[in-house]
Design a protein around this motif. Structure first.
Motif, PDB file in Angstrom:
ATOM      1  N   ARG A  14     -16.424   5.418  -8.849  1.00  0.00           N
ATOM      2  CA  ARG A  14     -16.976   4.878 -10.093  1.00  0.00           C
ATOM      3  C   ARG A  14     -17.264   3.392  -9.960  1.00  0.00           C
ATOM      4  NH1 ARG A  14     -19.508   7.244 -14.108  1.00  0.00           N
ATOM      5  NH2 ARG A  14     -19.819   5.704 -15.667  1.00  0.00           N
ATOM      6  N   SER A  28      -8.477   4.258 -11.801  1.00  0.00           N
ATOM      7  CA  SER A  28      -7.758   4.170 -13.072  1.00  0.00           C
ATOM      8  C   SER A  28      -8.136   5.345 -13.961  1.00  0.00           C
ATOM      9  CB  SER A  28      -8.092   2.858 -13.779  1.00  0.00           C
ATOM     10  OG  SER A  28      -9.473   2.822 -14.074  1.00  0.00           O
ATOM     11  N   GLN A  29      -7.388   5.487 -15.028  1.00  0.00           N
ATOM     12  CA  GLN A  29      -7.649   6.595 -15.947  1.00  0.00           C
ATOM     13  C   GLN A  29      -9.006   6.417 -16.618  1.00  0.00           C
ATOM     14  OE1 GLN A  29      -4.835   7.042 -19.086  1.00  0.00           O
ATOM     15  NE2 GLN A  29      -5.242   9.188 -19.319  1.00  0.00           N
ATOM     16  N   ARG A  30      -9.374   5.169 -16.802  1.00  0.00           N
ATOM     17  CA  ARG A  30     -10.644   4.896 -17.464  1.00  0.00           C
ATOM     18  C   ARG A  30     -11.803   5.392 -16.599  1.00  0.00           C
ATOM     19  NH1 ARG A  30     -12.398  -0.714 -20.092  1.00  0.00           N
ATOM     20  NH2 ARG A  30     -11.001   0.100 -21.642  1.00  0.00           N
ATOM     21  N   CYS A  31     -11.749   5.080 -15.337  1.00  0.00           N
ATOM     22  CA  CYS A  31     -12.821   5.514 -14.443  1.00  0.00           C
ATOM     23  C   CYS A  31     -12.851   7.036 -14.378  1.00  0.00           C
ATOM     24  CB  CYS A  31     -12.600   4.929 -13.047  1.00  0.00           C
ATOM     25  SG  CYS A  31     -13.177   3.225 -12.929  1.00  0.00           S
ATOM     26  N   ARG A  32     -11.692   7.633 -14.351  1.00  0.00           N
ATOM     27  CA  ARG A  32     -11.628   9.090 -14.289  1.00  0.00           C
ATOM     28  C   ARG A  32     -12.213   9.703 -15.563  1.00  0.00           C
ATOM     29  NH1 ARG A  32      -6.105  12.361 -13.400  1.00  0.00           N
ATOM     30  NH2 ARG A  32      -5.797  11.764 -15.537  1.00  0.00           N
ATOM     31  N   ALA A  33     -11.841   9.127 -16.687  1.00  0.00           N
ATOM     32  CA  ALA A  33     -12.338   9.628 -17.976  1.00  0.00           C
ATOM     33  C   ALA A  33     -13.848   9.452 -18.069  1.00  0.00           C
ATOM     34  CB  ALA A  33     -11.652   8.884 -19.112  1.00  0.00           C
ATOM     35  N   LEU A  34     -14.321   8.318 -17.608  1.00  0.00           N
ATOM     36  CA  LEU A  34     -15.753   8.059 -17.665  1.00  0.00           C
ATOM     37  C   LEU A  34     -16.504   9.043 -16.789  1.00  0.00           C
ATOM     38  CD1 LEU A  34     -15.774   4.183 -17.555  1.00  0.00           C
ATOM     39  CD2 LEU A  34     -16.640   5.631 -19.385  1.00  0.00           C
TER      40      LEU A  34
END
Ligand code: ZN
Length: 66
Positions: A14, A28-34
């Motif tokens: 990402r 990070s969780q944010r990149c995974r979620a995105l």
């Protein structure tokens, strides 16, 4: 050549940062979620509701209830 840390070798697809084992292959969780959201948007985000763009939610719900 630092082949001692295979985990650090992985990079977030990402943003390119070093991936974290907990969120691999992302950093990070944010990149995974995105990324996940992007996948969902690409896979299920192509409904044929050009006519009823306002009631797409209700339409889908009704169709599913049947
Ligand atoms: Zn990232």
């Amino acid at each position: 050549m630092t082949a001692k840390t295979p985990a650090a070798a992985r990079r977030c697809p990402r943003c390119g940062s070093a991936a974290i084992h907990a969120f691999r292959p992302f950093c990070s969780q944010r990149c995974r979620a995105l990324d996940l959201a992007r996948w969902l948007d690409g896979s299920y985000g192509v409904p044929v509701v050009e006519e009823d763009g306002a009631d797409d939610g209700e339409l889908s719900r009704s169709d599913r209830d049947r």
